[in-house]
Design a protein around this motif. Structure first.
Motif, PDB file in Angstrom:
ATOM      1  N   ILE A   9       7.883   0.134  11.770  1.00  0.00           N
ATOM      2  CA  ILE A   9       7.563   0.900  10.565  1.00  0.00           C
ATOM      3  C   ILE A   9       7.550   0.003   9.339  1.00  0.00           C
ATOM      4  O   ILE A   9       6.710   0.166   8.451  1.00  0.00           O
ATOM      5  CB  ILE A   9       8.557   2.074  10.406  1.00  0.00           C
ATOM      6  CG1 ILE A   9       8.261   3.138  11.463  1.00  0.00           C
ATOM      7  CG2 ILE A   9       8.494   2.671   9.014  1.00  0.00           C
ATOM      8  CD1 ILE A   9       9.279   4.243  11.536  1.00  0.00           C
ATOM      9  N   VAL A  10       8.467  -0.951   9.273  1.00  0.00           N
ATOM     10  CA  VAL A  10       8.484  -1.881   8.140  1.00  0.00           C
ATOM     11  C   VAL A  10       7.183  -2.674   8.100  1.00  0.00           C
ATOM     12  O   VAL A  10       6.556  -2.817   7.042  1.00  0.00           O
ATOM     13  CB  VAL A  10       9.703  -2.823   8.226  1.00  0.00           C
ATOM     14  CG1 VAL A  10       9.577  -3.980   7.251  1.00  0.00           C
ATOM     15  CG2 VAL A  10      10.980  -2.052   7.981  1.00  0.00           C
ATOM     16  N   TRP A  11       6.732  -3.192   9.239  1.00  0.00           N
ATOM     17  CA  TRP A  11       5.504  -3.974   9.263  1.00  0.00           C
ATOM     18  C   TRP A  11       4.277  -3.124   8.972  1.00  0.00           C
ATOM     19  O   TRP A  11       3.353  -3.551   8.292  1.00  0.00           O
ATOM     20  CB  TRP A  11       5.352  -4.701  10.593  1.00  0.00           C
ATOM     21  CG  TRP A  11       6.257  -5.885  10.679  1.00  0.00           C
ATOM     22  CD1 TRP A  11       7.331  -6.038  11.489  1.00  0.00           C
ATOM     23  CD2 TRP A  11       6.202  -7.072   9.874  1.00  0.00           C
ATOM     24  NE1 TRP A  11       7.933  -7.242  11.258  1.00  0.00           N
ATOM     25  CE2 TRP A  11       7.272  -7.900  10.276  1.00  0.00           C
ATOM     26  CE3 TRP A  11       5.362  -7.510   8.866  1.00  0.00           C
ATOM     27  CZ2 TRP A  11       7.507  -9.135   9.695  1.00  0.00           C
ATOM     28  CZ3 TRP A  11       5.605  -8.746   8.286  1.00  0.00           C
ATOM     29  CH2 TRP A  11       6.657  -9.543   8.707  1.00  0.00           C
ATOM     30  N   ILE A  12       4.240  -1.900   9.490  1.00  0.00           N
ATOM     31  CA  ILE A  12       3.115  -1.006   9.227  1.00  0.00           C
ATOM     32  C   ILE A  12       3.055  -0.656   7.747  1.00  0.00           C
ATOM     33  O   ILE A  12       1.971  -0.627   7.148  1.00  0.00           O
ATOM     34  CB  ILE A  12       3.214   0.262  10.103  1.00  0.00           C
ATOM     35  CG1 ILE A  12       2.937  -0.101  11.559  1.00  0.00           C
ATOM     36  CG2 ILE A  12       2.264   1.348   9.629  1.00  0.00           C
ATOM     37  CD1 ILE A  12       3.250   1.005  12.541  1.00  0.00           C
ATOM     38  N   THR A  13       4.203  -0.403   7.148  1.00  0.00           N
ATOM     39  CA  THR A  13       4.246  -0.096   5.720  1.00  0.00           C
ATOM     40  C   THR A  13       3.780  -1.283   4.897  1.00  0.00           C
ATOM     41  O   THR A  13       3.008  -1.125   3.937  1.00  0.00           O
ATOM     42  CB  THR A  13       5.669   0.320   5.297  1.00  0.00           C
ATOM     43  OG1 THR A  13       6.083   1.426   6.102  1.00  0.00           O
ATOM     44  CG2 THR A  13       5.736   0.676   3.833  1.00  0.00           C
ATOM     45  N   THR A  14       4.208  -2.483   5.260  1.00  0.00           N
ATOM     46  CA  THR A  14       3.762  -3.687   4.558  1.00  0.00           C
ATOM     47  C   THR A  14       2.254  -3.850   4.665  1.00  0.00           C
ATOM     48  O   THR A  14       1.579  -4.129   3.665  1.00  0.00           O
ATOM     49  CB  THR A  14       4.474  -4.933   5.146  1.00  0.00           C
ATOM     50  OG1 THR A  14       5.884  -4.746   5.052  1.00  0.00           O
ATOM     51  CG2 THR A  14       4.061  -6.193   4.415  1.00  0.00           C
ATOM     52  N   PHE A  15       1.718  -3.648   5.842  1.00  0.00           N
ATOM     53  CA  PHE A  15       0.280  -3.760   6.052  1.00  0.00           C
ATOM     54  C   PHE A  15      -0.475  -2.693   5.258  1.00  0.00           C
ATOM     55  O   PHE A  15      -1.498  -2.978   4.626  1.00  0.00           O
ATOM     56  CB  PHE A  15      -0.046  -3.645   7.545  1.00  0.00           C
ATOM     57  CG  PHE A  15      -1.495  -3.777   7.870  1.00  0.00           C
ATOM     58  CD1 PHE A  15      -2.152  -4.989   7.706  1.00  0.00           C
ATOM     59  CD2 PHE A  15      -2.215  -2.689   8.325  1.00  0.00           C
ATOM     60  CE1 PHE A  15      -3.494  -5.108   7.998  1.00  0.00           C
ATOM     61  CE2 PHE A  15      -3.555  -2.793   8.616  1.00  0.00           C
ATOM     62  CZ  PHE A  15      -4.208  -4.012   8.458  1.00  0.00           C
ATOM     63  N   ALA A  16       0.016  -1.460   5.259  1.00  0.00           N
ATOM     64  CA  ALA A  16      -0.642  -0.371   4.524  1.00  0.00           C
ATOM     65  C   ALA A  16      -0.638  -0.641   3.021  1.00  0.00           C
ATOM     66  O   ALA A  16      -1.639  -0.390   2.335  1.00  0.00           O
ATOM     67  CB  ALA A  16       0.031   0.958   4.833  1.00  0.00           C
ATOM     68  N   VAL A  17       0.478  -1.156   2.494  1.00  0.00           N
ATOM     69  CA  VAL A  17       0.544  -1.489   1.073  1.00  0.00           C
ATOM     70  C   VAL A  17      -0.449  -2.607   0.746  1.00  0.00           C
ATOM     71  O   VAL A  17      -1.146  -2.564  -0.278  1.00  0.00           O
ATOM     72  CB  VAL A  17       1.982  -1.877   0.664  1.00  0.00           C
ATOM     73  CG1 VAL A  17       2.034  -2.539  -0.694  1.00  0.00           C
ATOM     74  CG2 VAL A  17       2.887  -0.666   0.716  1.00  0.00           C
ATOM     75  N   SER A  39      -7.831  -2.592  -1.522  1.00  0.00           N
ATOM     76  CA  SER A  39      -8.812  -1.531  -1.804  1.00  0.00           C
ATOM     77  C   SER A  39      -8.819  -1.177  -3.284  1.00  0.00           C
ATOM     78  O   SER A  39      -9.889  -0.955  -3.867  1.00  0.00           O
ATOM     79  CB  SER A  39      -8.489  -0.277  -0.989  1.00  0.00           C
ATOM     80  OG  SER A  39      -8.529  -0.567   0.378  1.00  0.00           O
ATOM     81  N   ALA A  40      -7.668  -1.111  -3.895  1.00  0.00           N
ATOM     82  CA  ALA A  40      -7.581  -0.794  -5.320  1.00  0.00           C
ATOM     83  C   ALA A  40      -8.250  -1.872  -6.160  1.00  0.00           C
ATOM     84  O   ALA A  40      -8.968  -1.564  -7.130  1.00  0.00           O
ATOM     85  CB  ALA A  40      -6.124  -0.622  -5.734  1.00  0.00           C
ATOM     86  N   VAL A  41      -8.061  -3.127  -5.794  1.00  0.00           N
ATOM     87  CA  VAL A  41      -8.696  -4.217  -6.538  1.00  0.00           C
ATOM     88  C   VAL A  41     -10.212  -4.144  -6.393  1.00  0.00           C
ATOM     89  O   VAL A  41     -10.961  -4.262  -7.381  1.00  0.00           O
ATOM     90  CB  VAL A  41      -8.153  -5.584  -6.066  1.00  0.00           C
ATOM     91  CG1 VAL A  41      -8.979  -6.733  -6.630  1.00  0.00           C
ATOM     92  CG2 VAL A  41      -6.696  -5.742  -6.454  1.00  0.00           C
ATOM     93  N   VAL A  42     -10.700  -3.929  -5.182  1.00  0.00           N
ATOM     94  CA  VAL A  42     -12.141  -3.849  -4.947  1.00  0.00           C
ATOM     95  C   VAL A  42     -12.748  -2.664  -5.694  1.00  0.00           C
ATOM     96  O   VAL A  42     -13.784  -2.782  -6.348  1.00  0.00           O
ATOM     97  CB  VAL A  42     -12.450  -3.761  -3.423  1.00  0.00           C
ATOM     98  CG1 VAL A  42     -13.895  -3.415  -3.169  1.00  0.00           C
ATOM     99  CG2 VAL A  42     -12.076  -5.064  -2.752  1.00  0.00           C
ATOM    100  N   ILE A  43     -12.113  -1.507  -5.638  1.00  0.00           N
ATOM    101  CA  ILE A  43     -12.639  -0.312  -6.322  1.00  0.00           C
ATOM    102  C   ILE A  43     -12.588  -0.508  -7.834  1.00  0.00           C
ATOM    103  O   ILE A  43     -13.535  -0.133  -8.545  1.00  0.00           O
ATOM    104  CB  ILE A  43     -11.849   0.944  -5.880  1.00  0.00           C
ATOM    105  CG1 ILE A  43     -12.174   1.270  -4.429  1.00  0.00           C
ATOM    106  CG2 ILE A  43     -12.149   2.128  -6.784  1.00  0.00           C
ATOM    107  CD1 ILE A  43     -11.322   2.355  -3.827  1.00  0.00           C
TER     108      ILE A  43
END
Length: 100
Positions: A76-84, A90-94
């Motif tokens: 879960i820690v790694w998945i959360t890091t990847f999602a962030v 995505s926020a930078v690109v948008i």
């Protein structure tokens, strides 16, 4: 079973460190009870919950369950890091695309 203080603190016993841990936690509880309101001692007394891990080694299925929870927490820690990370990219690109 009668353990006795000599056997309880026998350093060659495989439960020696657990026994020392139990002794410290119980001693902190007694000091807290005698001394009044010592918040630090109350927090340390919460460590008594860790005594449950002593039981884990006796039950293979319980050990497997605890190990699975540990592995899941790590995933879960790694998945959360990847999602962030993906969300940030995505926020930078948008922001760049819509900002222009």
């Amino acid at each position: 079973a009668h353990v006795g203080i000599v056997n309880y603190f026998d350093y060659q016993s495989h439960d020696f460190w657990w026994n020392v841990f139990d002794f410290i936690i119980v001693s902190m509880g007694v000091i807290d009870h005698i001394g009044g309101t010592a918040t630090l001692f109350r927090v340390i007394r919460l460590l008594r919950i860790l005594r449950i891990f002593r039981i884990v080694r006796y039950f293979k299925q319980l050990y497997m369950l605890a190990y699975g929870f540990g592995e899941a927490a790590q995933a879960i820690v790694w998945i959360t890091t990847f999602a962030v990370f993906i969300l940030y990219i995505s926020a930078v690109v948008i922001a760049r695309t819509i900002g222009e």
